[in-house]
Design an enzyme around this catalytic site. Structure first.
Site, PDB file in Angstrom:
ATOM      1  N   ARG A  58       0.802  -1.223   0.000  1.00  0.00           N
ATOM      2  CA  ARG A  58       0.000   0.000   0.000  1.00  0.00           C
ATOM      3  C   ARG A  58       0.840   1.280   0.000  1.00  0.00           C
ATOM      4  O   ARG A  58       0.498   2.228  -0.694  1.00  0.00           O
ATOM      5  CB  ARG A  58      -1.005  -0.018   1.151  1.00  0.00           C
ATOM      6  CG  ARG A  58      -0.472   0.319   2.505  1.00  0.00           C
ATOM      7  CD  ARG A  58      -1.401  -0.157   3.560  1.00  0.00           C
ATOM      8  NE  ARG A  58      -1.545  -1.604   3.482  1.00  0.00           N
ATOM      9  CZ  ARG A  58      -2.687  -2.262   3.623  1.00  0.00           C
ATOM     10  NH1 ARG A  58      -3.781  -1.647   3.858  1.00  0.00           N
ATOM     11  NH2 ARG A  58      -2.704  -3.578   3.548  1.00  0.00           N
ATOM     12  N   THR A  59       1.928   1.302   0.730  1.00  0.00           N
ATOM     13  CA  THR A  59       2.685   2.560   0.815  1.00  0.00           C
ATOM     14  C   THR A  59       3.313   2.914  -0.533  1.00  0.00           C
ATOM     15  O   THR A  59       3.246   4.061  -0.980  1.00  0.00           O
ATOM     16  CB  THR A  59       3.759   2.488   1.921  1.00  0.00           C
ATOM     17  OG1 THR A  59       3.121   2.094   3.135  1.00  0.00           O
ATOM     18  CG2 THR A  59       4.432   3.820   2.138  1.00  0.00           C
ATOM     19  N   LYS A  86      24.464  -6.540  -5.540  1.00  0.00           N
ATOM     20  CA  LYS A  86      25.812  -6.817  -6.064  1.00  0.00           C
ATOM     21  C   LYS A  86      26.883  -6.242  -5.146  1.00  0.00           C
ATOM     22  O   LYS A  86      28.044  -6.190  -5.499  1.00  0.00           O
ATOM     23  CB  LYS A  86      25.961  -6.217  -7.462  1.00  0.00           C
ATOM     24  CG  LYS A  86      24.997  -6.800  -8.474  1.00  0.00           C
ATOM     25  CD  LYS A  86      25.232  -6.187  -9.844  1.00  0.00           C
ATOM     26  CE  LYS A  86      24.135  -6.582 -10.807  1.00  0.00           C
ATOM     27  NZ  LYS A  86      24.022  -5.659 -11.926  1.00  0.00           N
ATOM     28  N   ARG A 108      12.123   3.630   1.615  1.00  0.00           N
ATOM     29  CA  ARG A 108      11.813   2.732   2.742  1.00  0.00           C
ATOM     30  C   ARG A 108      13.018   1.823   2.941  1.00  0.00           C
ATOM     31  O   ARG A 108      13.579   1.318   1.975  1.00  0.00           O
ATOM     32  CB  ARG A 108      10.577   1.886   2.440  1.00  0.00           C
ATOM     33  CG  ARG A 108      10.407   0.766   3.460  1.00  0.00           C
ATOM     34  CD  ARG A 108       9.089   0.091   3.384  1.00  0.00           C
ATOM     35  NE  ARG A 108       8.036   0.939   3.917  1.00  0.00           N
ATOM     36  CZ  ARG A 108       6.808   0.507   4.169  1.00  0.00           C
ATOM     37  NH1 ARG A 108       6.490  -0.750   3.956  1.00  0.00           N
ATOM     38  NH2 ARG A 108       5.894   1.322   4.646  1.00  0.00           N
ATOM     39  N   HIS A 136       7.636   6.445  10.594  1.00  0.00           N
ATOM     40  CA  HIS A 136       6.847   6.278   9.363  1.00  0.00           C
ATOM     41  C   HIS A 136       5.931   7.512   9.328  1.00  0.00           C
ATOM     42  O   HIS A 136       4.743   7.438   9.603  1.00  0.00           O
ATOM     43  CB  HIS A 136       6.049   4.975   9.467  1.00  0.00           C
ATOM     44  CG  HIS A 136       5.405   4.525   8.184  1.00  0.00           C
ATOM     45  ND1 HIS A 136       5.400   5.280   7.033  1.00  0.00           N
ATOM     46  CD2 HIS A 136       4.750   3.375   7.882  1.00  0.00           C
ATOM     47  CE1 HIS A 136       4.762   4.602   6.083  1.00  0.00           C
ATOM     48  NE2 HIS A 136       4.356   3.454   6.570  1.00  0.00           N
TER      49      HIS A 136
HETATM   50  N1  ASP Z   1       2.570  -0.751   6.929  1.00  0.00           N
HETATM   51  C1  ASP Z   1       3.091  -0.328   8.209  1.00  0.00           C
HETATM   52  C2  ASP Z   1       4.590  -0.200   8.189  1.00  0.00           C
HETATM   53  O1  ASP Z   1       5.182  -0.225   7.132  1.00  0.00           O
HETATM   54  C3  ASP Z   1       2.591  -1.157   9.326  1.00  0.00           C
HETATM   55  C4  ASP Z   1       2.965  -2.609   9.285  1.00  0.00           C
HETATM   56  O2  ASP Z   1       3.703  -3.036   8.404  1.00  0.00           O
HETATM   57  O3  ASP Z   1       2.497  -3.307  10.176  1.00  0.00           O
HETATM   58  O4  ASP Z   1       5.203  -0.046   9.228  1.00  0.00           O
END
Ligand code: ASP
Length: 316
Positions: A58-59, A86, A108, A136
């Site tokens: 989703r992110t 690599k 991320r 986050h």
């Molecule tokens: N999507 C959120 C995170 O990336 C929460 C989770 O993964 O539980 O931290």
């Protein structure tokens, strides 16, 4: 209003005014996202690169959609298959991308602090899309927008954050944001999933879920972050659900109009009962996803406005 931001690395450095500026602008993007033509040219000609060193559904989709709706050129780097495999270091990868003159890097990373480090090495704006257990920020901002729209305010609310607090960057960012906006925060979970010294941050700690949920306005559930656990933190998932899973009986302790939140992905039947998650009268989980796109559009828009305003300065 640019909110004066250079990067968005966490909630920690933001002032309440900056938080409010992001949420106010996000409100207008919520409206845009409901129209038939969901597009502006705010970021036309800008290049956004998404670098996800950790899996995300989703992110990453949310950031991609946000950039595209603002008219940016969006590129998703397949980091799993990248040169990092690599042996290239994170910084060398960042410097390589930096030489291609992106305007926004969305990152991320599984290690806390990695995104901050990267931000020090590049010339463009960096958005933290989650670093280890650290922060986050866009999740906390989208949660804040969801709460503000559901409750009509973002202050003097009683919020219970429940479950695996110790491994959760979502809990940390929310705790900081909701604290800055003067809400009363309760952390609810087993002592094995509670970071030590957490009570010093000015929140109340409960190990009994029914007590912890009593009369709260917001129930925020967290996923059991099994990928960050080594060793046994809970006796069994069944036992965990029995004591800390959100079901109708436990939710009945909260205020009658309390809302239920979860950042996703959910473990149904582990931290939350599926029927509660799907109850449109209590659960705002789908709204959280909707607010995510709008908040990310607002954050990227403000970062670019801030940079345009200061374009004569030398960014380090
Ligand atoms: N999507 C959120 C995170 O990336 C929460 C989770 O993964 O539980 O931290």
């Amino acid at each position: 209003m640019t909110a004066g931001l250079k990067h968005l690395l966490g909630i920690e450095p933001l002032t309440p005014d900056q938080i409010t500026a992001i949420l106010d602008l996000a409100d207008s993007y919520v409206d845009l996202n409901k129209r038939q033509i969901k597009r502006t040219d705010t970021l036309a000609g800008r290049t956004q690169i998404n670098m996800f060193f950790e899996n995300s559904t989703r992110t990453q989709a949310s950031f991609e959609l946000a950039g595209k709706r603002l008219g940016a050129d969006v590129m998703n780097m397949a980091m799993q298959a990248s040169s990092i495999k690599k042996g290239e270091t994170l910084i060398d990868t960042a410097l390589t991308l930096n030489a291609m003159h992106p305007d926004l890097l969305v990152v991320r990373h599984p290690n806390s602090g990695a995104v901050d480090l990267l931000a020090q090495k590049v010339n463009c704006a960096v958005l933290n899309a989650g670093d280890g257990r650290h922060e986050h920020p866009t999740q906390a901002l989208l949660d804040a927008l969801t709460i503000r729209r559901a409750k009509g305010r973002l202050h003097r609310l009683s919020v219970a954050i429940c479950g695996d607090i110790a491994h959760s960057r979502v809990a940390r960012s929310n705790l900081i944001l909701l604290g800055k906006m003067e809400n009363r925060i309760r952390l609810v979970g087993p002592s094995t999933l509670m970071p030590s010294g957490i009570a010093d941050l000015g929140c109340e700690v409960y190990h009994d879920m029914e007590e912890g949920l009593k009369d709260v306005d917001v129930v925020m559930m967290l996923r059991l972050q099994k990928e960050r656990m080594d060793g046994g933190f809970i006796p069994s998932e069944r036992e965990y659900y029995h004591r800390y899973g959100l079901d109708a009986a436990k939710l009945a302790r909260a205020k009658k109009d309390a809302i239920v939140m979860h950042p996703g992905p959910m473990n149904r039947g582990v931290e939350i009962d599926g029927d509660i998650a799907d109850d449109i009268h209590r659960s705002v989980i789908q709204e959280q996803v909707e607010m995510g796109v709008a908040v990310r559009m607002a954050a990227m828009d403000l970062l670019m406005q801030g940079r345009a305003a200061k374009s004569k300065e030398v960014w380090v």
